[in-house]
Structures are given as structure tokens and as C-alpha cells.
Design a protein around this motif. Structure first.
Motif, mmCIF file in Angstrom:
data_model
loop_
_atom_site.group_PDB
_atom_site.id
_atom_site.type_symbol
_atom_site.label_atom_id
_atom_site.label_comp_id
_atom_site.label_asym_id
_atom_site.label_seq_id
_atom_site.Cartn_x
_atom_site.Cartn_y
_atom_site.Cartn_z
ATOM 1 N N VAL A 48 0.844 -1.201 0.000
ATOM 2 C CA VAL A 48 0.000 0.000 0.000
ATOM 3 C C VAL A 48 0.880 1.252 0.000
ATOM 4 N N ASN A 49 1.882 1.278 0.880
ATOM 5 C CA ASN A 49 2.777 2.437 0.962
ATOM 6 C C ASN A 49 3.614 2.604 -0.300
ATOM 7 N N SER A 50 4.149 1.500 -0.817
ATOM 8 C CA SER A 50 4.992 1.564 -2.005
ATOM 9 C C SER A 50 4.203 2.015 -3.226
ATOM 10 N N ALA A 51 2.969 1.570 -3.340
ATOM 11 C CA ALA A 51 2.131 2.008 -4.467
ATOM 12 C C ALA A 51 1.964 3.527 -4.423
ATOM 13 N N ALA A 52 1.659 4.057 -3.259
ATOM 14 C CA ALA A 52 1.489 5.509 -3.121
ATOM 15 C C ALA A 52 2.795 6.245 -3.424
ATOM 16 N N GLU A 53 3.915 5.719 -2.923
ATOM 17 C CA GLU A 53 5.211 6.352 -3.173
ATOM 18 C C GLU A 53 5.582 6.354 -4.646
ATOM 19 N N ASN A 54 5.080 5.384 -5.392
ATOM 20 C CA ASN A 54 5.370 5.282 -6.827
ATOM 21 C C ASN A 54 4.280 5.903 -7.692
ATOM 22 N N ASN A 55 3.400 6.684 -7.072
ATOM 23 C CA ASN A 55 2.332 7.419 -7.762
ATOM 24 C C ASN A 55 1.322 6.530 -8.465
ATOM 25 N N TRP A 56 1.032 5.388 -7.855
ATOM 26 C CA TRP A 56 -0.026 4.507 -8.329
ATOM 27 C C TRP A 56 -1.172 4.616 -7.340
ATOM 28 N N SER A 57 -2.395 4.597 -7.853
ATOM 29 C CA SER A 57 -3.546 4.608 -6.957
ATOM 30 C C SER A 57 -3.981 3.173 -6.696
ATOM 31 N N MET A 58 -4.773 3.007 -5.674
ATOM 32 C CA MET A 58 -5.295 1.698 -5.316
ATOM 33 C C MET A 58 -6.802 1.833 -5.145
ATOM 34 N N PRO A 59 -7.544 1.768 -6.268
ATOM 35 C CA PRO A 59 -8.984 1.989 -6.188
ATOM 36 C C PRO A 59 -9.738 0.930 -5.387
ATOM 37 N N HIS A 60 -9.185 -0.280 -5.313
ATOM 38 C CA HIS A 60 -9.875 -1.334 -4.559
ATOM 39 C C HIS A 60 -8.880 -2.247 -3.866
ATOM 40 N N LYS A 61 -9.298 -2.711 -2.704
ATOM 41 C CA LYS A 61 -8.533 -3.706 -1.953
ATOM 42 C C LYS A 61 -9.551 -4.755 -1.517
ATOM 43 N N TYR A 62 -9.328 -5.997 -1.922
ATOM 44 C CA TYR A 62 -10.278 -7.072 -1.647
ATOM 45 C C TYR A 62 -9.719 -8.020 -0.593
ATOM 46 N N ASP A 63 -10.436 -8.185 0.492
ATOM 47 C CA ASP A 63 -10.072 -9.156 1.523
ATOM 48 C C ASP A 63 -10.858 -10.425 1.222
ATOM 49 N N LEU A 64 -10.256 -11.340 0.475
ATOM 50 C CA LEU A 64 -10.970 -12.538 0.043
ATOM 51 C C LEU A 64 -11.248 -13.496 1.190
ATOM 52 N N GLN A 65 -10.414 -13.468 2.221
ATOM 53 C CA GLN A 65 -10.685 -14.303 3.394
ATOM 54 C C GLN A 65 -11.999 -13.866 4.048
ATOM 55 N N ALA A 66 -12.187 -12.559 4.207
ATOM 56 C CA ALA A 66 -13.425 -12.044 4.804
ATOM 57 C C ALA A 66 -14.624 -12.332 3.903
ATOM 58 N N THR A 67 -14.446 -12.177 2.604
ATOM 59 C CA THR A 67 -15.530 -12.458 1.659
ATOM 60 C C THR A 67 -15.950 -13.918 1.743
ATOM 61 N N MET A 68 -14.989 -14.815 1.765
ATOM 62 C CA MET A 68 -15.292 -16.247 1.825
ATOM 63 C C MET A 68 -15.953 -16.610 3.146
ATOM 64 N N LYS A 69 -15.511 -15.960 4.224
ATOM 65 C CA LYS A 69 -16.094 -16.222 5.545
ATOM 66 C C LYS A 69 -17.586 -15.874 5.560
ATOM 67 N N LYS A 70 -17.965 -14.797 4.865
ATOM 68 C CA LYS A 70 -19.375 -14.411 4.767
ATOM 69 C C LYS A 70 -20.215 -15.498 4.098
ATOM 70 N N HIS A 71 -19.573 -16.313 3.287
ATOM 71 C CA HIS A 71 -20.275 -17.382 2.569
ATOM 72 C C HIS A 71 -20.073 -18.746 3.221
ATOM 73 N N GLY A 72 -19.513 -18.731 4.441
ATOM 74 C CA GLY A 72 -19.367 -19.962 5.202
ATOM 75 C C GLY A 72 -18.119 -20.774 4.904
ATOM 76 N N PHE A 73 -17.143 -20.182 4.243
ATOM 77 C CA PHE A 73 -15.911 -20.899 3.922
ATOM 78 C C PHE A 73 -14.748 -20.281 4.682
ATOM 79 N N ASP A 74 -13.839 -21.126 5.151
ATOM 80 C CA ASP A 74 -12.669 -20.653 5.878
ATOM 81 C C ASP A 74 -11.428 -20.885 5.028
ATOM 82 N N VAL A 75 -10.752 -19.804 4.664
ATOM 83 C CA VAL A 75 -9.525 -19.890 3.874
ATOM 84 C C VAL A 75 -8.442 -19.061 4.546
ATOM 85 N N ASN A 76 -7.199 -19.339 4.184
ATOM 86 C CA ASN A 76 -6.083 -18.542 4.690
ATOM 87 C C ASN A 76 -6.208 -17.111 4.165
#
Length: 156
Positions: A48-76
Motif C-alpha cells: 500500500v505504501n509503495s504504491a502511493a510512493e510510486n504514484n499509483w492509486s489503489m482503487p480497490h482492496k479485496y479481503d478474500l478471506q473475509a468475503t469467503m467467511k461471509k459465505h461460510g468458507f474458511d480460507v487462509n
């Protein structure tokens, strides 16, 4: 007749070699995977910090573990970042001829754990760009090099 046989044999060997490369070799190189020298959370923060330092934006960040947990699946833990540099995106989005490439935009970087270690992976845009026209090859090549720069602080 002999020259036709040689031609057909050469053609068959060429086709077989191409199929072999497409099936056996290319898929192993479509994605680049690196082990991180940091833990999962530290890797996420560093990217996250390096992207900002290199003038790249980060429009989205996806936490797939949290998403899967909402659907009843446990992943790393798995975090996927969408990285964008508007100057690069404009060169693709401003052209009717190459706008179809937007299907793989913005650049994606994944951070995940496996075997007790943290890894970072992304599409090998440099390799992928070789199959594209000159303008896309140029943009994707530059984006790939800059993505490697963004990831440099976490890679071993």
C-alpha cells in the motif's frame, strides 16, 4: 511428392511444438509468484505504501478471506489489490482499437499465505504484452516494470 511429405511433417512438428508450449510451458509463466520477506500484514502495508510512493492509486482492496467467511468458507488470508496508474490506463482506454484490454485492468496483485509463508503474485504483464500490438505492449511493459518496483520492498 517428397517435398510435400517434408512440408507436412515439418508443419505437424511445428503445430505439436506450439501446442506443447501453450499447454505445458506458458501456463507456468502467466503468473509471477514471489515469496515475501515480510509477514502477511507487513506485506500488505508495505505494498500500500509503495504504491502511493510510486504514484499509483489503489482503487480497490479485496479481503478474500473475509468475503469467503461471509459465505461460510474458511480460507487462509488473501488480499488482492487493484493498482492503477491513470497515465497508463488512459493510453488503453482512449483507443477504440485496444480498449478490449480493459478486461485485465487495473493491474492486480495478490498477497496470500501458504505453507506458513507469505507470497505475492501477479499477472506476468510483460510476457502477456508480447502477444499484443505495439501500443499495448509498450503500456503493459511499463506497467509491469513499475509493478515490480512497487513490490521490491517486500520481495526476497
Amino acid at each position: 511428392m517428397k517435398s510435400i511429405t517434408v512440408f507436412v511433417t515439418g508443419l505437424a512438428i511445428g503445430i505439436a511444438a506450439t501446442v506443447f508450449v501453450l499447454i505445458a510451458i506458458l501456463p507456468k509463466h502467466i503468473f509471477v509468484e514471489h515469496e515475501s520477506k515480510l509477514g502477511f500484514n507487513e506485506t500488505v502495508d508495505a505494498i500500500v505504501n509503495s504504491a502511493a510512493e510510486n504514484n499509483w492509486s489503489m482503487p480497490h482492496k479485496y479481503d478474500l478471506q473475509a468475503t469467503m467467511k461471509k459465505h461460510g468458507f474458511d480460507v487462509n488470508p488473501v488480499m488482492v489489490f487493484s493498482l492503477c496508474k491513470p497515465e497508463h490506463a488512459y493510453q488503453i482506454l482512449n483507443s477504440d482499437e485496444v480498449r478490449s484490454v480493459s478486461a485485465i485492468m487495473p493491474c492486480r496483485v495478490a498477497v496470500y499465505e501458504k505453507d506458513g509463508k507469505t507470497y505475492v503474485s501477479m499477472l506476468n504483464a510483460g510476457l502477456f504484452s508480447k502477444f499484443m500490438g505495439k501500443s499495448v505492449r509498450s503500456v503493459m511493459g511499463a506497467a509491469s516494470a513499475e509493478n515490480e518496483q512497487i513490490l521490491a520492498p517486500v520481495l526476497m
